[in-house]
Design an enzyme around this catalytic site. Structure first.
Site, PDB file in Angstrom:
ATOM      1  N   LYS A   1      31.612 -20.102  33.213  1.00 52.51           N
ATOM      2  CA  LYS A   1      31.720 -21.448  33.749  1.00 52.51           C
ATOM      3  C   LYS A   1      32.657 -22.448  33.046  1.00 52.51           C
ATOM      4  O   LYS A   1      32.410 -22.754  31.922  1.00 52.51           O
ATOM      5  CB  LYS A   1      30.381 -22.113  33.659  1.00 52.51           C
ATOM      6  CG  LYS A   1      30.015 -23.041  34.685  1.00 52.51           C
ATOM      7  CD  LYS A   1      30.685 -24.418  34.631  1.00 52.51           C
ATOM      8  CE  LYS A   1      30.067 -25.403  33.809  1.00 52.51           C
ATOM      9  NZ  LYS A   1      31.045 -26.546  33.357  1.00 52.51           N
TER      10      LYS A   1
ATOM     11  N   GLY B   1      31.137 -26.767  22.904  1.00 51.12           N
ATOM     12  CA  GLY B   1      31.144 -28.020  23.364  1.00 51.12           C
ATOM     13  C   GLY B   1      30.511 -28.839  22.272  1.00 51.12           C
ATOM     14  O   GLY B   1      30.469 -28.548  21.359  1.00 51.12           O
ATOM     15  N   SER B   2      29.635 -29.772  22.907  1.00 51.32           N
ATOM     16  CA  SER B   2      29.203 -30.916  22.178  1.00 51.32           C
ATOM     17  C   SER B   2      27.750 -30.513  21.803  1.00 51.32           C
ATOM     18  O   SER B   2      27.163 -29.687  22.119  1.00 51.32           O
ATOM     19  CB  SER B   2      28.833 -32.104  22.945  1.00 51.32           C
ATOM     20  OG  SER B   2      27.908 -31.936  24.012  1.00 51.32           O
TER      21      SER B   2
ATOM     22  N   GLY C   1      24.716 -28.442  23.551  1.00 53.95           N
ATOM     23  CA  GLY C   1      24.446 -27.224  22.830  1.00 53.95           C
ATOM     24  C   GLY C   1      22.642 -27.335  22.674  1.00 53.95           C
ATOM     25  O   GLY C   1      22.081 -26.467  22.852  1.00 53.95           O
TER      26      GLY C   1
ATOM     27  N   GLU D   1      29.220 -22.981  19.245  1.00 50.82           N
ATOM     28  CA  GLU D   1      30.218 -23.424  18.449  1.00 50.82           C
ATOM     29  C   GLU D   1      30.376 -25.045  18.984  1.00 50.82           C
ATOM     30  O   GLU D   1      30.686 -25.161  20.182  1.00 50.82           O
ATOM     31  CB  GLU D   1      31.396 -22.554  18.926  1.00 50.82           C
ATOM     32  CG  GLU D   1      32.402 -22.677  17.800  1.00 50.82           C
ATOM     33  CD  GLU D   1      33.649 -23.851  17.929  1.00 50.82           C
ATOM     34  OE1 GLU D   1      33.162 -24.815  17.436  1.00 50.82           O
ATOM     35  OE2 GLU D   1      34.390 -23.730  18.702  1.00 50.82           O
TER      36      GLU D   1
ATOM     37  N   CYS E   1      37.795 -29.255  17.750  1.00 50.42           N
ATOM     38  CA  CYS E   1      36.087 -29.376  17.091  1.00 50.42           C
ATOM     39  C   CYS E   1      36.270 -29.306  15.444  1.00 50.42           C
ATOM     40  O   CYS E   1      35.382 -30.084  15.029  1.00 50.42           O
ATOM     41  CB  CYS E   1      35.366 -28.115  17.570  1.00 50.42           C
ATOM     42  SG  CYS E   1      36.076 -26.425  17.358  1.00 50.42           S
TER      43      CYS E   1
ATOM     44  N   GLU F   1      31.299 -37.983  15.807  1.00 49.98           N
ATOM     45  CA  GLU F   1      32.367 -37.113  16.271  1.00 49.98           C
ATOM     46  C   GLU F   1      33.323 -38.019  17.510  1.00 49.98           C
ATOM     47  O   GLU F   1      32.699 -38.148  18.525  1.00 49.98           O
ATOM     48  CB  GLU F   1      32.254 -35.859  17.098  1.00 49.98           C
ATOM     49  CG  GLU F   1      33.348 -34.927  17.362  1.00 49.98           C
ATOM     50  CD  GLU F   1      32.958 -33.592  17.849  1.00 49.98           C
ATOM     51  OE1 GLU F   1      31.911 -33.443  18.447  1.00 49.98           O
ATOM     52  OE2 GLU F   1      33.725 -32.616  17.306  1.00 49.98           O
TER      53      GLU F   1
HETATM   54  P1  NAI Z   1      30.120 -30.981  26.732  1.00 51.50           P
HETATM   55  O1  NAI Z   1      29.540 -30.203  25.910  1.00 51.50           O
HETATM   56  O2  NAI Z   1      29.138 -31.993  27.851  1.00 51.50           O
HETATM   57  O3  NAI Z   1      30.868 -29.960  27.979  1.00 51.50           O
HETATM   58  C1  NAI Z   1      31.302 -28.733  27.421  1.00 51.50           C
HETATM   59  C2  NAI Z   1      30.932 -27.782  28.414  1.00 51.50           C
HETATM   60  O4  NAI Z   1      29.307 -27.793  28.682  1.00 51.50           O
HETATM   61  C3  NAI Z   1      31.519 -27.826  29.978  1.00 51.50           C
HETATM   62  O5  NAI Z   1      31.819 -26.871  30.578  1.00 51.50           O
HETATM   63  C4  NAI Z   1      30.285 -28.820  30.509  1.00 51.50           C
HETATM   64  O6  NAI Z   1      30.412 -28.543  32.108  1.00 51.50           O
HETATM   65  C5  NAI Z   1      29.196 -27.836  30.163  1.00 51.50           C
HETATM   66  N1  NAI Z   1      28.025 -28.783  30.144  1.00 51.50           N
HETATM   67  C6  NAI Z   1      27.665 -30.046  30.221  1.00 51.50           C
HETATM   68  N2  NAI Z   1      26.362 -30.125  30.203  1.00 51.50           N
HETATM   69  C7  NAI Z   1      25.861 -28.959  30.320  1.00 51.50           C
HETATM   70  C8  NAI Z   1      24.246 -28.709  30.491  1.00 51.50           C
HETATM   71  N3  NAI Z   1      23.301 -29.404  30.534  1.00 51.50           N
HETATM   72  N4  NAI Z   1      24.019 -27.302  30.478  1.00 51.50           N
HETATM   73  C9  NAI Z   1      25.042 -26.422  30.345  1.00 51.50           C
HETATM   74  N5  NAI Z   1      26.157 -26.648  30.381  1.00 51.50           N
HETATM   75  C10 NAI Z   1      26.787 -27.926  30.196  1.00 51.50           C
HETATM   76  O7  NAI Z   1      31.185 -32.008  26.286  1.00 51.50           O
HETATM   77  P2  NAI Z   1      32.040 -32.911  27.137  1.00 51.50           P
HETATM   78  O8  NAI Z   1      30.991 -33.832  27.762  1.00 51.50           O
HETATM   79  O9  NAI Z   1      33.148 -32.569  27.723  1.00 51.50           O
HETATM   80  O10 NAI Z   1      32.697 -33.955  25.839  1.00 51.50           O
HETATM   81  C11 NAI Z   1      31.778 -34.612  24.970  1.00 51.50           C
HETATM   82  C12 NAI Z   1      32.155 -34.678  23.595  1.00 51.50           C
HETATM   83  O11 NAI Z   1      31.686 -33.344  23.108  1.00 51.50           O
HETATM   84  C13 NAI Z   1      33.316 -34.950  23.058  1.00 51.50           C
HETATM   85  O12 NAI Z   1      33.785 -36.091  23.130  1.00 51.50           O
HETATM   86  C14 NAI Z   1      33.347 -34.109  21.999  1.00 51.50           C
HETATM   87  O13 NAI Z   1      32.883 -34.945  20.905  1.00 51.50           O
HETATM   88  C15 NAI Z   1      32.244 -32.944  21.973  1.00 51.50           C
HETATM   89  N6  NAI Z   1      33.162 -31.674  22.423  1.00 51.50           N
HETATM   90  C16 NAI Z   1      33.139 -31.023  21.298  1.00 51.50           C
HETATM   91  C17 NAI Z   1      33.796 -29.707  21.669  1.00 51.50           C
HETATM   92  C18 NAI Z   1      34.094 -28.586  20.691  1.00 51.50           C
HETATM   93  O14 NAI Z   1      34.955 -27.943  20.773  1.00 51.50           O
HETATM   94  N7  NAI Z   1      33.287 -28.298  19.829  1.00 51.50           N
HETATM   95  C19 NAI Z   1      34.575 -29.455  22.967  1.00 51.50           C
HETATM   96  C20 NAI Z   1      34.364 -30.415  24.109  1.00 51.50           C
HETATM   97  C21 NAI Z   1      33.795 -31.708  23.776  1.00 51.50           C
END
Ligand code: NAI
Ligand code: MG
Length: 498
Positions: free
Chosen positions: A191, A244-245, A249, A266, A300, A401
């Site tokens: 996804k 992701g965030s 997580g 991660e 990250c 972050e």
């Molecule tokens: P996010 O963690 O919401 O999105 C990452 C992935 O998770 C995307 O594919 C999203 O569709 C999916 N996702 C979102 N909500 C979900 C849920 N309830 N259940 C399952 N999957 C879900 O991150 P987002 O909204 O893109 O960015 C927000 C903040 O997160 C950023 O500003 C940053 O601080 C952090 N982040 C950290 C990352 C890393 O590499 N550790 C990568 C992206 C964001």
């Protein structure tokens, strides 16, 4: 700050504004709901593609296909045959690398110099996992039971893997999930992030071309709250591999409780990067700057808490600010661009919110500090490299972050409490130490609670070296042998003889 010239969108064969379906069971299909969403270039706002918007129903179909493939044709692939598939996929990715890297640049904004620069890493990962396919093994273990009873272990694929990835490096993140899954004999429902789904879809196409049986690799684009949440909760998924965030997580861990599926996380960071006065400052200035500014800070493990020893603080932080001002901000398609846009309006709002907050908290912006609104860059989500000086440990810009090109520079004098200060964050992903003193380097490498410590460098990565987090940066490791173990079950077998 130098402004790179804006280049008009060159039509990309996979981002020509047309409609993209999703990959389920080896077929390209519409969403069951018929819904679509748009993918746009964050540098210009131009439409790249409309994309089938998967939700729970599509996840259902994809998980069922992944299960059939796992129990059926894929289970009959010998390790050597899985290796050949991965090597073929690596060759295809190599042949199409310019196209794939340009796709990431268009979809999420990163400079072409950066996306092209991931070539060795992406190909290296695929070939590393290909190598691993034929070197997985259990153990024979001598036991102490009376009589003749023999014990050994088998390593078996965990099953159907739900891979949920972010947008900050879509091609690399896709390969980092698909590689270990194929090497171990798992099947995948990938996804991608709604902000940048195109590279994952193109990789799905190449996986089919490489000879992966239908259902082994499924790609279901869609929103996190619908498609992502359905995958995390699905009882037919054996493991979720998430990047992701930390907030997402946490919801994934909760959603996983229904069938107690395995989870690897991660997550984010607020990594300390420590510069001692005895460091090679010529190297540390660009090193510490790019530890944050690379990918516009959307990494990250970015070294966003820059601790600098008091007696060189003003000079060093000033030089980092000058370095930031000299970076070329612009459209990622321009080969001279060093800093691209942020990925989305949402990220722009989030980062500019922190820029305002930093000023309110009393920090001083020595470089950047405001969104760029002039000229063609005003149409994209551009924030220039920003250096906040006079930051205190307890400020929110030193704790949360930001995920933008923003350095929070903090001074230190006393190295005794420096370890405590560096560790005073809920995260523990990356960290850096700049010094010429070997003893100091070792002492800090040991004391810092983070999954990676980079000494006199930053962000070095290799497929053979584990990467992952302590504390709220998550658990599990990617790259290295442990990554494979996360996709394997261990079975103990006892055989009584005689
Ligand atoms: P996010 O963690 O919401 O999105 C990452 C992935 O998770 C995307 O594919 C999203 O569709 C999916 N996702 C979102 N909500 C979900 C849920 N309830 N259940 C399952 N999957 C879900 O991150 P987002 O909204 O893109 O960015 C927000 C903040 O997160 C950023 O500003 C940053 O601080 C952090 N982040 C950290 C990352 C890393 O590499 N550790 C990568 C992206 C964001
Ligand atoms: Mg989100």
């Amino acid at each position: 700050m130098a402004q790179a010239q804006t280049i008009p969108l060159t039509r990309h064969p996979f981002a020509d504004g047309s409609f993209k379906q999703m990959l389920i069971d080896g077929k390209w299909v519409d969403a069951a709901s018929g819904k679509r969403f748009e993918s746009r270039n964050p540098a210009t706002g131009e439409l790249l593609a409309t994309v089938a918007e998967g939700d729970a129903e599509d996840i259902e179909r994809a998980v069922a296909a992944a299960r059939r493939a796992f129990e059926g044709p894929w289970s009959r692939f010998k390790p050597y045959e899985r290796q050949l598939v991965l090597l073929k996929l690596a060759d295809l990715v190599e042949r199409h690398f310019d196209e794939l890297s340009t796709l990431d640049t268009l979809d999420m904004g990163a400079p072409i110099a950066r996306t092209r620069g991931t070539r060795q890493r992406v190909l290296g990962m695929l070939r590393y996992y290909a190598g691993k396919a034929t070197s997985l093994h259990g153990e024979t273990i001598e036991n102490s039971l009376p009589g003749d009873i023999f014990s050994y272990t088998l390593k078996e694929p965990v099953g159907v893997v739900g891979a949920i990835i972010p947008w900050n490096g879509p091609l690399g993140a896709s390969v980092w999930k698909i590689g270990p899954a194929l090497a171990t004999g798992c099947t995948v429902v990938l996804k991608p992030a709604e902000e940048a789904p195109l590279a994952a879809l193109r990789l799905g196409e190449l996986a089919m071309e490489a000879g992966v049986p239908p259902g082994v690799v499924n790609v279901v684009p869609g929103y996190g709250e619908t498609a992502g949440a359905a995958l995390a909760a699905h009882p037919g998924v054996d493991k979720v591999a998430f990047t992701g965030s930390h907030l997402t997580g946490q919801s994934i861990v909760k959603a996983s409780a229904g069938n107690l599926k395995r989870v690897s996380l991660e997550l984010g960071g607020k990594s300390p990067d420590i510069v001692f006065a005895d460091a090679d400052l010529e190297a540390a200035v660009p090193g510490a700057a790019m530890a944050v500014f690379a990918n516009s800070g959307q990494i990250c493990s970015a070294g966003t808490r820059l601790f600098v020893e008091r007696r060189v603080y003003d000079e060093f932080v000033g030089r980092v600010a000058d370095f930031g001002k000299g970076l070329r901000v612009g459209n990622g398609l321009d080969p001279e661009t060093q800093i691209g846009p942020l990925v989305s309006e949402q990220q722009l709002d989030r980062v500019t919110g922190y820029l305002n907050l930093g000023r309110q908290e009393g920090a001083r912006a020595l470089a950047g500090g405001e969104r760029l609104t002039e000229g063609p860059l005003g149409r994209g989500y551009f924030v220039p490299p920003t250096v906040f000086s006079d930051v205190r440990d307890d400020m929110r810009i030193a704790q949360e972050e930001i995920f933008g090109p923003v350095i929070s520079a903090i001074s230190f004098e006393d190295t005794d409490d420096l370890v405590t200060r560096a560790n005073a964050t809920m995260f523990g992903l990356g960290s850096g130490v700049w010094t010429r003193d070997v003893s100091k380097a070792h002492r800090f490498a040991k004391a810092i609670r983070a999954g990676s410590v980079w000494v006199n460098c930053y962000q070095a990565m290799d497929p053979a070296v584990p990467f992952g987090g302590y504390k709220m940066s998550g658990y599990g490791r990617e790259s290295g042998q442990q990554h494979l173990e996360e996709y394997l079950n261990v079975k103990a077998v006892w055989i009584k003889t005689g």
